[in-house]
Design a protein around this motif. Structure first.
Motif, mmCIF file in Angstrom:
data_model
loop_
_atom_site.group_PDB
_atom_site.id
_atom_site.type_symbol
_atom_site.label_atom_id
_atom_site.label_comp_id
_atom_site.label_asym_id
_atom_site.label_seq_id
_atom_site.Cartn_x
_atom_site.Cartn_y
_atom_site.Cartn_z
ATOM 1 N N ARG A 155 20.679 -7.400 3.640
ATOM 2 C CA ARG A 155 21.880 -7.214 4.459
ATOM 3 C C ARG A 155 22.221 -5.729 4.565
ATOM 4 N N ASN A 156 22.300 -5.253 5.807
ATOM 5 C CA ASN A 156 22.594 -3.836 6.091
ATOM 6 C C ASN A 156 21.632 -2.880 5.376
ATOM 7 N N GLY A 157 20.398 -3.354 5.144
ATOM 8 C CA GLY A 157 19.386 -2.496 4.539
ATOM 9 C C GLY A 157 19.572 -2.274 3.048
ATOM 10 N N ALA A 158 20.290 -3.182 2.392
ATOM 11 C CA ALA A 158 20.619 -2.987 0.972
ATOM 12 C C ALA A 158 19.378 -2.944 0.084
ATOM 13 N N VAL A 159 18.400 -3.825 0.344
ATOM 14 C CA VAL A 159 17.194 -3.858 -0.483
ATOM 15 C C VAL A 159 16.382 -2.577 -0.293
ATOM 16 N N LEU A 160 16.286 -2.127 0.942
ATOM 17 C CA LEU A 160 15.548 -0.885 1.209
ATOM 18 C C LEU A 160 16.178 0.292 0.462
ATOM 19 N N GLN A 161 17.499 0.319 0.468
ATOM 20 C CA GLN A 161 18.192 1.394 -0.233
ATOM 21 C C GLN A 161 17.873 1.381 -1.728
ATOM 22 N N GLU A 162 17.803 0.192 -2.305
ATOM 23 C CA GLU A 162 17.486 0.083 -3.730
ATOM 24 C C GLU A 162 16.057 0.552 -4.012
ATOM 25 N N ILE A 163 15.140 0.204 -3.106
ATOM 26 C CA ILE A 163 13.743 0.642 -3.285
ATOM 27 C C ILE A 163 13.652 2.161 -3.248
ATOM 28 N N ILE A 164 14.331 2.777 -2.283
ATOM 29 C CA ILE A 164 14.314 4.239 -2.180
ATOM 30 C C ILE A 164 14.933 4.871 -3.426
ATOM 31 N N LYS A 165 16.061 4.321 -3.862
ATOM 32 C CA LYS A 165 16.794 4.899 -4.983
ATOM 33 C C LYS A 165 15.982 4.829 -6.276
ATOM 34 N N LYS A 166 15.309 3.693 -6.504
ATOM 35 C CA LYS A 166 14.640 3.497 -7.788
ATOM 36 C C LYS A 166 13.191 3.975 -7.821
ATOM 37 N N THR A 167 12.548 4.074 -6.651
ATOM 38 C CA THR A 167 11.140 4.496 -6.639
ATOM 39 C C THR A 167 10.945 5.881 -6.039
ATOM 40 N N LYS A 168 11.909 6.309 -5.219
ATOM 41 C CA LYS A 168 11.807 7.567 -4.468
ATOM 42 C C LYS A 168 10.636 7.539 -3.468
ATOM 43 N N TRP A 169 10.212 6.342 -3.101
ATOM 44 C CA TRP A 169 9.278 6.161 -1.988
ATOM 45 C C TRP A 169 10.051 5.536 -0.844
ATOM 46 N N ARG A 170 9.730 5.938 0.371
ATOM 47 C CA ARG A 170 10.447 5.375 1.520
ATOM 48 C C ARG A 170 9.712 4.133 2.023
ATOM 49 N N PRO A 171 10.382 2.967 2.069
ATOM 50 C CA PRO A 171 9.711 1.731 2.490
ATOM 51 C C PRO A 171 9.404 1.711 3.985
ATOM 52 N N HIS A 172 8.223 1.230 4.299
ATOM 53 C CA HIS A 172 7.814 0.967 5.676
ATOM 54 C C HIS A 172 7.440 -0.515 5.734
ATOM 55 N N ILE A 173 8.239 -1.311 6.424
ATOM 56 C CA ILE A 173 8.088 -2.763 6.398
ATOM 57 C C ILE A 173 7.242 -3.237 7.582
ATOM 58 N N ASN A 229 0.852 -1.191 0.000
ATOM 59 C CA ASN A 229 0.000 0.000 0.000
ATOM 60 C C ASN A 229 0.887 1.239 0.000
ATOM 61 N N PHE A 230 0.274 2.390 -0.256
ATOM 62 C CA PHE A 230 1.020 3.647 -0.285
ATOM 63 C C PHE A 230 0.364 4.664 0.649
ATOM 64 N N ASP A 231 1.197 5.500 1.269
ATOM 65 C CA ASP A 231 0.709 6.629 2.060
ATOM 66 C C ASP A 231 1.314 7.900 1.467
ATOM 67 N N PRO A 232 0.612 8.534 0.515
ATOM 68 C CA PRO A 232 1.158 9.726 -0.147
ATOM 69 C C PRO A 232 1.453 10.871 0.816
ATOM 70 N N SER A 233 0.686 10.967 1.908
ATOM 71 C CA SER A 233 0.906 12.070 2.845
ATOM 72 C C SER A 233 2.268 11.961 3.525
ATOM 73 N N LEU A 234 2.800 10.738 3.619
ATOM 74 C CA LEU A 234 4.101 10.522 4.252
ATOM 75 C C LEU A 234 5.172 10.081 3.251
ATOM 76 N N GLY A 235 4.777 9.864 2.001
ATOM 77 C CA GLY A 235 5.730 9.412 1.002
ATOM 78 C C GLY A 235 6.238 8.009 1.262
ATOM 79 N N GLU A 236 5.388 7.167 1.846
ATOM 80 C CA GLU A 236 5.804 5.819 2.226
ATOM 81 C C GLU A 236 5.135 4.749 1.373
ATOM 82 N N ILE A 237 5.894 3.713 1.056
ATOM 83 C CA ILE A 237 5.348 2.500 0.475
ATOM 84 C C ILE A 237 5.331 1.454 1.590
ATOM 85 N N ILE A 238 4.134 0.970 1.905
ATOM 86 C CA ILE A 238 3.948 0.065 3.043
ATOM 87 C C ILE A 238 3.950 -1.370 2.516
#
Length: 647
Positions: free
Chosen positions: A126-144, A105-114
């Motif tokens: 490892r060391n948040g590598a996948v999260l970093q890739e998600i942020i870099k390629k989508t510009k949405w901040r992951p909330h797991i 899901n997405f929260d546009p008010s917070l810029g988060e992909i849930i």
């Protein structure tokens, strides 16, 4: 003159914001491309076109927080976020199938992909590598989030609603932030506590805390056992209470006697925040909607409607335990576990720079249970405590948890042996889940006769919310769900009653156990079972939670032989109560007399003054006298509408 003061305050606020923004911009790498810095509720939101840089260099943010003493969150600027459909596609490609994503899901008010997943570790990498890739390629901040074993309709609907109202949510957060971080007009002082409800009674808890600068409401509940307006709802007619000056509402937990009237505030113009734990936010919404549904079915006038509940959802800011949060220019809030129900919190308020500290306990359990850990006892500083006293009478010494478990097992076994049926009225939140754990455990060990266990009313939805927040549960249940992948709430013994038409076959069928709401026989599906089974002496009703004075549950508990109820044709009929009536003490989410004394005398640091509330009048007076004389702590029993100067 007033206009001059307003302009001066606005100018001072803008000056402070500019100075903070300039400091942040000096510390943040230029390549992060910060676009703006906004107040966002109790935090400062730093919007950037390259959020991955600041997420990766978290030490920079930590250093800034240490200097400005405000919480900071990094948000991707809306202009660089790729469309949601595309972002979801890329995210799924980046995450290994073994992670077993169940929902995005997405929260546009917070810029988060849930991202809901069965294996969060594989999503993080490892060391948040996948999260970093998600942020870099989508510009949405992951909330797991870990996928809950049972899907909650309330959690799902609330997320979708917040998504659909993201623009309004943004406005609310900005408005709240501007109000929190406004310049102080006065020096901190004149701290006052006004009782609007919940004193010398159990119900309609509501306490108003005011300083020269701020105004905060602690809980806003109803009285389930009263039909008289001046006794049913908080005394908002107090001259101390002014809606337009209210900075925040803090809710300790989701029971209606603590949160049932919050939507009423929005109906009459409140536009400020509600602070509570995340589980409380979901449970509170569920119970408020049910309150409206029950009132509608009973033909009772409703003080608010679903629109007001939705406004409450939009304005609620969930907080984690232990996180210090600014909620007014001179007040900081921290929530701590209360051990009462899921997400139940003790409220710590820090006023000024160490000037005065208040702990409002809400309801609490100073003892571990199968469901929850014991209430927190250590706080940075305490001068004043506002404590509940539900079971504070000299004779309120309840059996141990093991004794209570053995007692309920005995009643159930005896009832089933005589071919009777067992009815257990429970609040949907807390006691229901506790009893489910007991029944499952004792049946599995062969200590309780096996029989079908039917789960009625909102219990299944409340249980789903419990599984959505395993980190708030007791360590054994938490370990079972998270690490052993065994969910005791999904036992083979349990059958969820999905539709009212299933009830007739259950009521007329073989011996069984039914857990049904409401816990005080004040409506809900439990009434149908009670009306059908009450006249058969083979059956049993077991009360496992507190019965407020004036409720049907309290009257039956006291041994009334006949009750007047409405039949299926809408006529009032007399109903003979011949079934066995049992009260099993020890399952309550409240502390008994010994636990209350132990808790208040073991608080660290020792408080200077205690206000005793949330208890029957004589019990509160007796308990206050005991604490004053034996513990050497100045103890007060306030009355409704009384105001006390704390400093």
């Amino acid at each position: 003159m007033q206009e001059v003061k307003t302009v001066a305050r606005t100018q001072e606020k803008e000056k402070d914001k500019i100075e903070i923004s300039q400091y942040i911009l000096q510390k943040v790498p230029r390549e992060a491309e910060v676009t703006r810095i906004e107040y966002e509720g109790p935090m400062l939101a730093v919007y950037t076109k390259r959020p991955e840089i600041l997420v990766d260099q978290s030490s920079i943010v930590a250093e800034i927080v240490g200097v400005i003493r405000k919480r900071i969150v990094i948000r991707p600027d809306p202009s660089v976020r790729i469309p949601e459909v595309e972002a979801e596609k890329i995210t799924r490609e980046l995450i290994a199938p073994e992670a077993e994503i169940t929902d995005i899901n997405f929260d546009p008010s917070l810029g988060e992909i849930i991202i809901e997943t069965k294996k969060p570790g594989l999503v993080i990498g490892r060391n948040g590598a996948v999260l970093q890739e998600i942020i870099k390629k989508t510009k949405w901040r992951p909330h797991i989030l870990r996928s809950p074993p049972i899907k909650s309709k309330i959690v799902t609907h609330m997320r979708h609603y917040l998504h659909s109202e993201s623009k309004e949510r943004e406005r609310i957060l900005r408005t709240v932030g501007e109000r929190i971080f406004r310049p102080k007009t006065y020096d901190v002082g004149d701290i006052r506590l006004t009782v609007l409800g919940g004193a010398q009674e159990v119900g309609r808890s509501c306490f108003l805390l005011k300083t020269r600068e701020s105004s905060v409401l602690l809980d806003c509940g109803i009285h389930p056992g009263s039909n008289r307006p001046f006794e049913s709802f908080p005394r908002f007619d107090s001259p101390e209470f002014q809606m337009d000056s209210l900075d925040a509402v803090v809710i300790s937990h989701a029971h209606l006697d603590h949160c049932g009237l919050v939507p009423f505030l929005y109906k009459y113009g409140y536009d400020g925040p509600v602070y509570c734990s995340a589980p409380t936010s979901n449970l509170m919404t569920m119970l408020q909607l049910d309150y409206l549904d029950v009132a509608n079915k009973q033909g009772v006038a409703q003080l608010y409607d679903q629109k007001d509940v939705r406004e409450c959802v939009l304005h609620t800011i969930p907080l984690r335990f232990g996180v210090v949060t600014d909620i007014a220019p001179d007040i900081r809030l921290t929530l701590h576990n209360s051990g009462h129900i899921l997400g139940g919190a003790m409220v710590h308020l820090h006023i000024g720079e160490g000037l005065h500290n208040i702990v409002y306990t809400g309801d609490y359990k100073f003892g571990r249970t199968m469901l929850l850990e014991a209430a927190a006892t250590e706080f940075p500083r305490i001068e004043t405590v506002i404590t509940e006293s539900t079971y504070s009478g000299p004779d309120d010494i309840v059996p141990s948890r093991v004794e209570a478990e053995e007692a309920i097992t005995k009643v159930i076994n005896q009832t089933l042996e005589r071919k009777g049926k067992v009815l257990i009225p429970v609040p949907a939140v807390g006691r229901a889940q506790e009893i489910m754990l007991v029944i499952d455990g004792y049946m599995k060990r062969g200590m309780m006769k096996e029989a079908p266990v039917f789960i009625e009313g909102m219990i299944s939805e409340a249980t789903a919310i419990h599984t959505a927040y395993p980190e708030y549960l007791g360590r054994e249940v938490r370990h079972s769900i998270l690490h052993e992948e065994v969910n005791p709430f999904q036992s083979d013994y349990f059958t969820i009653v999905d539709h009212p038409r299933q009830r007739s076959s259950i009521m007329d069928g073989d011996p069984c156990i039914v857990l049904a709401t409401s816990g005080m026989l004040e409506g809900g599906p439990v009434i149908e079972y009670f009306k059908t089974w009450a006249s058969d002496e083979r059956n049993s009703i077991i009360f496992v939670s507190y019965q407020i004075e004036g409720t049907m549950g309290r009257r039956v508990q006291k041994g009334i032989g006949e009750v007047t109820m409405m039949d299926n044709e809408g006529k009032m009929v007399a109903l003979s109560v011949k079934m066995g009536v049992n009260t099993i003490e020890g399952f309550s989410g409240h502390s008994d007399r010994r636990q209350l004394v132990n808790y208040l005398t073991h608080l660290s640091p020792k408080p200077e003054r205690i206000f005793v509330v949330h208890g029957e009048k004589q019990k509160t007076i007796n308990f206050a006298g005991f604490l004053d004389n034996k513990a050497g702590i100045n103890t007060v029993v306030p009355a409704p509408l009384e105001t006390f100067r704390l400093l």
